[in-house]
Design a protein around this motif. Structure first.
Motif, PDB file in Angstrom:
ATOM      1  N   HIS A  60       0.823  -1.202   0.000  1.00 53.36           N
ATOM      2  CA  HIS A  60       0.000   0.000   0.000  1.00 53.36           C
ATOM      3  C   HIS A  60       0.865   1.263   0.000  1.00 53.36           C
ATOM      4  O   HIS A  60       0.557   2.234  -0.711  1.00 53.36           O
ATOM      5  CB  HIS A  60      -0.928   0.005   1.214  1.00 53.36           C
ATOM      6  CG  HIS A  60      -2.141  -0.856   1.053  1.00 53.36           C
ATOM      7  ND1 HIS A  60      -3.164  -0.549   0.176  1.00 53.36           N
ATOM      8  CD2 HIS A  60      -2.502  -2.017   1.656  1.00 53.36           C
ATOM      9  CE1 HIS A  60      -4.099  -1.467   0.237  1.00 53.36           C
ATOM     10  NE2 HIS A  60      -3.727  -2.379   1.118  1.00 53.36           N
ATOM     11  N   ALA A  61       1.938   1.259   0.789  1.00 52.05           N
ATOM     12  CA  ALA A  61       2.823   2.429   0.833  1.00 52.05           C
ATOM     13  C   ALA A  61       3.516   2.628  -0.509  1.00 52.05           C
ATOM     14  O   ALA A  61       3.714   3.765  -0.961  1.00 52.05           O
ATOM     15  CB  ALA A  61       3.861   2.261   1.944  1.00 52.05           C
ATOM     16  N   SER A  62       3.878   1.547  -1.172  1.00 50.30           N
ATOM     17  CA  SER A  62       4.519   1.641  -2.488  1.00 50.30           C
ATOM     18  C   SER A  62       3.559   2.227  -3.516  1.00 50.30           C
ATOM     19  O   SER A  62       3.952   3.057  -4.358  1.00 50.30           O
ATOM     20  CB  SER A  62       4.980   0.250  -2.943  1.00 50.30           C
ATOM     21  OG  SER A  62       5.980  -0.266  -2.083  1.00 50.30           O
ATOM     22  N   ILE A  63       2.301   1.810  -3.463  1.00 55.73           N
ATOM     23  CA  ILE A  63       1.295   2.335  -4.391  1.00 55.73           C
ATOM     24  C   ILE A  63       1.117   3.841  -4.195  1.00 55.73           C
ATOM     25  O   ILE A  63       1.040   4.606  -5.159  1.00 55.73           O
ATOM     26  CB  ILE A  63      -0.046   1.598  -4.201  1.00 55.73           C
ATOM     27  CG1 ILE A  63       0.075   0.156  -4.718  1.00 55.73           C
ATOM     28  CG2 ILE A  63      -1.184   2.334  -4.909  1.00 55.73           C
ATOM     29  CD1 ILE A  63      -1.114  -0.714  -4.380  1.00 55.73           C
ATOM     30  N   GLU A  64       1.066   4.274  -2.934  1.00 56.75           N
ATOM     31  CA  GLU A  64       0.887   5.692  -2.655  1.00 56.75           C
ATOM     32  C   GLU A  64       2.078   6.505  -3.175  1.00 56.75           C
ATOM     33  O   GLU A  64       1.898   7.573  -3.771  1.00 56.75           O
ATOM     34  CB  GLU A  64       0.715   5.914  -1.151  1.00 56.75           C
ATOM     35  CG  GLU A  64       0.683   7.377  -0.721  1.00 56.75           C
ATOM     36  CD  GLU A  64      -0.384   8.214  -1.431  1.00 56.75           C
ATOM     37  OE1 GLU A  64      -0.152   9.421  -1.635  1.00 56.75           O
ATOM     38  OE2 GLU A  64      -1.442   7.646  -1.800  1.00 56.75           O
ATOM     39  N   LEU A  65       3.289   6.007  -3.012  1.00 55.45           N
ATOM     40  CA  LEU A  65       4.466   6.725  -3.501  1.00 55.45           C
ATOM     41  C   LEU A  65       4.502   6.735  -5.028  1.00 55.45           C
ATOM     42  O   LEU A  65       4.899   7.741  -5.636  1.00 55.45           O
ATOM     43  CB  LEU A  65       5.744   6.106  -2.938  1.00 55.45           C
ATOM     44  CG  LEU A  65       6.099   6.559  -1.524  1.00 55.45           C
ATOM     45  CD1 LEU A  65       7.156   5.656  -0.905  1.00 55.45           C
ATOM     46  CD2 LEU A  65       6.590   8.014  -1.538  1.00 55.45           C
ATOM     47  N   PRO A  88      10.396  11.847   4.130  1.00 55.79           N
ATOM     48  CA  PRO A  88      10.149  10.929   5.258  1.00 55.79           C
ATOM     49  C   PRO A  88       9.299   9.722   4.835  1.00 55.79           C
ATOM     50  O   PRO A  88       9.474   8.626   5.361  1.00 55.79           O
ATOM     51  CB  PRO A  88       9.387  11.808   6.255  1.00 55.79           C
ATOM     52  CG  PRO A  88       9.788  13.205   5.928  1.00 55.79           C
ATOM     53  CD  PRO A  88       9.970  13.233   4.454  1.00 55.79           C
ATOM     54  N   GLU A  89       8.391   9.934   3.886  1.00 56.84           N
ATOM     55  CA  GLU A  89       7.542   8.831   3.434  1.00 56.84           C
ATOM     56  C   GLU A  89       8.368   7.736   2.755  1.00 56.84           C
ATOM     57  O   GLU A  89       8.093   6.546   2.922  1.00 56.84           O
ATOM     58  CB  GLU A  89       6.468   9.341   2.474  1.00 56.84           C
ATOM     59  CG  GLU A  89       5.399  10.203   3.111  1.00 56.84           C
ATOM     60  CD  GLU A  89       5.869  11.631   3.366  1.00 56.84           C
ATOM     61  OE1 GLU A  89       5.158  12.373   4.081  1.00 56.84           O
ATOM     62  OE2 GLU A  89       6.953  12.019   2.854  1.00 56.84           O
ATOM     63  N   TYR A  90       9.393   8.157   2.021  1.00 51.79           N
ATOM     64  CA  TYR A  90      10.251   7.165   1.353  1.00 51.79           C
ATOM     65  C   TYR A  90      11.107   6.424   2.374  1.00 51.79           C
ATOM     66  O   TYR A  90      11.311   5.207   2.262  1.00 51.79           O
ATOM     67  CB  TYR A  90      11.134   7.864   0.320  1.00 51.79           C
ATOM     68  CG  TYR A  90      11.709   6.923  -0.713  1.00 51.79           C
ATOM     69  CD1 TYR A  90      10.945   6.514  -1.809  1.00 51.79           C
ATOM     70  CD2 TYR A  90      13.015   6.442  -0.603  1.00 51.79           C
ATOM     71  CE1 TYR A  90      11.465   5.660  -2.764  1.00 51.79           C
ATOM     72  CE2 TYR A  90      13.545   5.586  -1.553  1.00 51.79           C
ATOM     73  CZ  TYR A  90      12.761   5.185  -2.635  1.00 51.79           C
ATOM     74  OH  TYR A  90      13.280   4.334  -3.571  1.00 51.79           O
ATOM     75  N   ALA A  91      11.574   7.161   3.382  1.00 53.09           N
ATOM     76  CA  ALA A  91      12.324   6.512   4.463  1.00 53.09           C
ATOM     77  C   ALA A  91      11.418   5.531   5.199  1.00 53.09           C
ATOM     78  O   ALA A  91      11.848   4.437   5.596  1.00 53.09           O
ATOM     79  CB  ALA A  91      12.880   7.565   5.422  1.00 53.09           C
ATOM     80  N   GLY A  92      10.149   5.933   5.369  1.00 51.74           N
ATOM     81  CA  GLY A  92       9.192   5.040   6.015  1.00 51.74           C
ATOM     82  C   GLY A  92       8.960   3.782   5.204  1.00 51.74           C
ATOM     83  O   GLY A  92       8.787   2.688   5.759  1.00 51.74           O
ATOM     84  N   LEU A  93       8.965   3.911   3.861  1.00 52.15           N
ATOM     85  CA  LEU A  93       8.811   2.742   2.995  1.00 52.15           C
ATOM     86  C   LEU A  93       9.978   1.772   3.202  1.00 52.15           C
ATOM     87  O   LEU A  93       9.779   0.553   3.260  1.00 52.15           O
ATOM     88  CB  LEU A  93       8.757   3.180   1.531  1.00 52.15           C
ATOM     89  CG  LEU A  93       8.622   2.040   0.519  1.00 52.15           C
ATOM     90  CD1 LEU A  93       7.213   1.463   0.554  1.00 52.15           C
ATOM     91  CD2 LEU A  93       8.973   2.511  -0.887  1.00 52.15           C
ATOM     92  N   GLN A  94      11.178   2.316   3.325  1.00 53.71           N
ATOM     93  CA  GLN A  94      12.336   1.457   3.540  1.00 53.71           C
ATOM     94  C   GLN A  94      12.247   0.739   4.887  1.00 53.71           C
ATOM     95  O   GLN A  94      12.638  -0.426   5.012  1.00 53.71           O
ATOM     96  CB  GLN A  94      13.619   2.293   3.446  1.00 53.71           C
ATOM     97  CG  GLN A  94      13.861   2.830   2.028  1.00 53.71           C
ATOM     98  CD  GLN A  94      15.012   3.804   1.962  1.00 53.71           C
ATOM     99  OE1 GLN A  94      15.056   4.789   2.701  1.00 53.71           O
ATOM    100  NE2 GLN A  94      15.953   3.553   1.075  1.00 53.71           N
ATOM    101  N   GLN A  95      11.714   1.433   5.882  1.00 54.09           N
ATOM    102  CA  GLN A  95      11.514   0.785   7.187  1.00 54.09           C
ATOM    103  C   GLN A  95      10.461  -0.312   7.099  1.00 54.09           C
ATOM    104  O   GLN A  95      10.603  -1.373   7.718  1.00 54.09           O
ATOM    105  CB  GLN A  95      11.118   1.832   8.222  1.00 54.09           C
ATOM    106  CG  GLN A  95      12.220   2.819   8.556  1.00 54.09           C
ATOM    107  CD  GLN A  95      11.741   3.947   9.450  1.00 54.09           C
ATOM    108  OE1 GLN A  95      10.578   3.979   9.863  1.00 54.09           O
ATOM    109  NE2 GLN A  95      12.637   4.883   9.734  1.00 54.09           N
TER     110      GLN A  95
END
Length: 260
Positions: free
Chosen positions: A133-138, A185-192
């Motif tokens: 879901h986070a990947s789709i949003e990015l 921060p959203e991309y860093a969150g995706l990596q986490q």
């Protein structure tokens, strides 16, 4: 013995059609059948099920409820916008929707209402779902912040395409936007999320391999086909299997003799 008919397509026998799989997903989400995965805010309830299901589905997908109802009743075929909407809303099911098979070790599962083969594992991976879901949003943000006109087919395709004019690949015109988003921060969150997913994947792999399985005990006795199960409602044909079994294990092959 009941022998089911098979659909034969141009390339041979097809196990299920896209329409079959969409109906099975909708049947799970509507609450028409028992589920194993529930919404965290409403334990014991389907994610979208209950009164007003079709309206909620329309709101979440942008597809009119009457179109979903027609697909469910086999009055129309699934269209590309409907398939894309379902894949984005339920990304853990996207691989199964497109192919009819699962890759459960990596979080690509199927609805509880779907009979799967050659894999049979239906246990969801919350970490994988969150990562999808986070990947789709990015990915959506890349096009929004790149100011791509989503209504223009040529512009949208141009923005999505990598090219190889000479000896090396060139990224699309969105490359600079992608690097800008990579610093957010959203991309860093995706990596986490990816790191947590990999940690969960390791745990998932151990359970699939027969280690550290939570709850219950696997039955060690085989149940004869057609025999009445000792537990009300249990399918005697599969009573010997554990919920974490990735593959089908014939009843005569006991846990100690399994090849994994």
């Amino acid at each position: 013995m009941v022998v089911l008919g098979c659909y034969t397509g141009e390339n041979g026998i097809v196990s299920t059609t896209l329409e079959d799989r969409v109906i099975l997903l909708l049947r799970e989400q509507s609450g028409d059948d028992a589920r194993v995965s529930y919404d965290e805010e409403e334990p014991g309830r389907p994610l979208l099920g209950g009164h007003g299901f079709w309206e909620r589905l329309a709101e979440r997908t942008g597809v009119l409820s009457r179109r979903w109802r027609k697909v469910y009743a086999r009055e129309q075929k699934v269209t590309s916008d409907m398939l894309q909407a379902l894949a984005r809303l339920f990304p853990s099911y996207a691989f199964w929707l497109a192919t009819g098979i699962t890759d459960a070790t990596n979080g690509h599962t199927a609805p509880a209402t779907a009979q799967t083969f050659p894999e049979r594992l239906h246990v969801d991976s919350p970490e994988s779902s969150a990562y999808f879901h986070a990947s789709i949003e990015l990915a959506d943000r890349l096009f929004r912040e790149g100011r791509v006109n989503a209504e223009d087919d040529a512009e949208r395709l141009y923005a999505a395409e990598r090219t190889r004019p000479l000896a090396h690949w060139h990224d699309s015109p969105l490359a600079e936007v992608a690097y800008r988003l990579a610093g957010t921060p959203e991309y860093a969150g995706l990596q986490q999320l990816w790191e947590r997913r990999e940690g969960e994947r390791a745990v998932r792999g151990r359970r699939i391999a027969g280690k550290d399985r939570p709850g219950g005990r696997r039955r060690t006795e085989a149940v004869a086909p057609g025999a009445q199960s000792a537990v009300l409602g249990v399918d005697a044909r599969t009573a010997h299997q554990d919920v974490w079994d990735l593959f089908y294990v014939p009843a005569g092959r006991m846990p100690g003799n399994r090849k994994r």
